[in-house]
Scaffold this motif. Structure first.
Motif, PDB file in Angstrom:
ATOM      1  N   VAL A 212       0.841  -1.166  -0.104  1.00  0.00           N
ATOM      2  CA  VAL A 212      -0.148   0.161   0.005  1.00  0.00           C
ATOM      3  C   VAL A 212       0.902   1.244   0.011  1.00  0.00           C
ATOM      4  CG1 VAL A 212      -1.903   1.223   1.317  1.00  0.00           C
ATOM      5  CG2 VAL A 212      -1.844  -1.254   1.387  1.00  0.00           C
ATOM      6  N   GLY A 214       1.027   5.250   0.016  1.00  0.00           N
ATOM      7  CA  GLY A 214       0.239   6.535   0.024  1.00  0.00           C
ATOM      8  C   GLY A 214       1.002   7.828  -0.122  1.00  0.00           C
ATOM      9  N   LEU A 222      -6.591   6.068   1.700  1.00  0.00           N
ATOM     10  CA  LEU A 222      -6.009   4.685   1.942  1.00  0.00           C
ATOM     11  C   LEU A 222      -5.779   4.124   3.221  1.00  0.00           C
ATOM     12  CD1 LEU A 222      -3.249   4.765  -0.984  1.00  0.00           C
ATOM     13  CD2 LEU A 222      -5.757   4.213  -1.080  1.00  0.00           C
ATOM     14  N   ARG A 286      -1.802   5.752  -5.177  1.00  0.00           N
ATOM     15  CA  ARG A 286      -2.320   6.896  -5.556  1.00  0.00           C
ATOM     16  C   ARG A 286      -2.069   6.833  -7.179  1.00  0.00           C
ATOM     17  NH1 ARG A 286      -6.962   8.728  -3.010  1.00  0.00           N
ATOM     18  NH2 ARG A 286      -6.195   9.902  -1.189  1.00  0.00           N
ATOM     19  N   ASP A 333     -11.930   7.470  -4.806  1.00  0.00           N
ATOM     20  CA  ASP A 333     -11.498   7.578  -3.366  1.00  0.00           C
ATOM     21  C   ASP A 333     -12.802   7.833  -2.493  1.00  0.00           C
ATOM     22  OD1 ASP A 333      -9.324   9.262  -1.692  1.00  0.00           O
ATOM     23  OD2 ASP A 333     -11.300  10.114  -1.355  1.00  0.00           O
ATOM     24  N   ALA A 336     -13.519   3.971  -1.624  1.00  0.00           N
ATOM     25  CA  ALA A 336     -12.394   3.132  -1.256  1.00  0.00           C
ATOM     26  C   ALA A 336     -12.648   2.508   0.179  1.00  0.00           C
ATOM     27  CB  ALA A 336     -10.898   3.900  -1.272  1.00  0.00           C
TER      28      ALA A 336
END
Length: 384
Positions: A212, A214, A222, A286, A333, A336
């Motif tokens: 992940v 971010g 996130l 992103r 977004d 999510a």
């Protein structure tokens, strides 16, 4: 028909009269600064006698990062339009005028053969001043949707180097060169590093791993989405390397505690991106242009969650450019927190979909973008 040219294999002449002097302007974020430094390094590699001067914005990240890379930089007292601050915006016209005047003096003193803009506050005044003085300019547009400043500067630019197709919506088609965005070579060199990567994070080679990303500061959506779905990852026996970012790390650790679960590796920042990419079975990220360029190089299945808090919503447009090629999965977004973890677990189970995504995102990679752009810079000095 897409009129964008691809010059990834071009061999340009390097001859020119005397020592070249190049100004590179822009910055504000790592996504602008890294390509700028990368282009400078490529220019020096192609012709070590080249003199390079950077022009940035006072108080911004480039004023530290560029000297650390070994280059001189001069700062302009310029800012962007400030959302929600009428008082600060009242100063913008005055700062713009003073920055153009300062840029004209820089050009008079340095006498550049060309000026390169990579985006960011400083590129507007500098490239405008260069065009007033007849200095050839080149724009490096990193995103699939051009910002207002670059669209305006593109009218006078000799070349516009882009990373996505269809950019003739924003720029004169005959001046567009598809070069891709420069990537950090050390970050995308992942061959044979998976075991080293898993050992670094104390993870198992027999379990699937999700990464992940971010960004260095972090992405609230996130982080909230991953935190909300942690139990689902644990129940599925899936490993997670979770970059929280600087702003969120402390609060997340306070909530989860140290060593929350052996499958969940929480980190404020990830230094060895090559090992991070090597460890990943699926990457959540992103959709900044620089990150996308790296993801194309590493050829891993990707789920993109674009930030909505950027100019012209360009991250969404970057992500959709990949989705249209069936090269990434898109999660908005706003959706999510409800959908991201489920989509990730679904993708981990679908080997055929993973294979398709890897193949298609790899087709979009454009290695050696820094050298290709540098050659275009040299070319406009020769033709001027």
């Amino acid at each position: 028909m897409d009129q964008t040219k691809n010059t990834s294999n071009v061999n340009l002449p390097l001859q020119g009269a005397g020592r070249r002097r190049i100004i590179i302007s822009g910055g504000g974020t790592g996504g602008h600064i890294f390509p700028a430094v990368s282009i400078a390094n490529a220019l020096k590699k192609l012709d070590p006698s080249t003199e390079i001067l950077f022009v940035g914005a006072n108080g911004r990240m480039e004023m530290e990062k560029v000297p650390a890379a070994g280059y001189k930089i001069i700062g302009l007292n310029i800012q962007g339009i400030q959302r929600g601050s009428i008082i600060k915006n009242l100063m913008f016209p005055f700062k713009l005028i003073s920055s153009v005047r300062a840029a004209l003096k820089i050009i008079k003193d340095f006498k550049p053969d060309a000026a390169v803009g990579v985006g960011g506050y400083a590129s507007g005044p500098l490239l405008y001043a260069a065009s007033l003085k007849g200095i050839p300019t080149l724009i490096q547009e990193q995103n699939s949707y051009a910002g207002v400043t670059n669209k305006w500067l593109g009218k006078k630019a000799k070349k516009i180097c882009v990373a996505f197709d269809g950019m003739d919506k924003f720029f004169p088609a005959d001046r567009i060169i598809k070069t891709g965005n420069p990537v950090r070579k050390e970050s995308v060199s992942i061959a044979g590093k998976q075991m080293q990567a898993l050992e670094l994070y104390s993870l198992s080679a027999h379990k699937k791993t999700v990464v992940v990303l971010g960004g260095s500061l972090g992405a609230r959506t996130l982080n909230h989405s991953i935190q909300a779905g942690l139990q689902k990852f644990i129940d599925a026996d899936v490993q997670v390397i979770w970059q929280t970012g600087k702003y969120y790390y402390k609060s997340i650790i306070e909530q989860l505690g140290e060593n929350f679960h052996p499958n969940i590796q929480v980190r404020e920042f990830l230094n060895r991106m090559d090992l991070v990419y090597a460890a990943a079975d699926v990457i959540i990220s992103r959709a900044g242009a620089g990150t996308i360029a790296e993801l194309c190089e590493v050829k891993k299945p990707v789920i993109l969650v674009p930030s909505p808090n950027v100019a012209e919503d360009h991250q969404t447009k970057n992500a959709l450019a990949l989705v249209q090629e069936n090269a990434a999965i898109f999660v908005a977004d706003r959706d999510a927190e409800a959908k991201l973890v489920d989509k990730t677990l679904e993708l981990l189970k679908d080997k055929e979909k993973q294979k398709i995504l890897c193949n298609n995102i790899g087709k979009l990679a454009m290695p050696n973008a820094d050298e290709v752009i540098a050659k275009e810079v040299i070319q406009i000095t020769i033709n001027n």
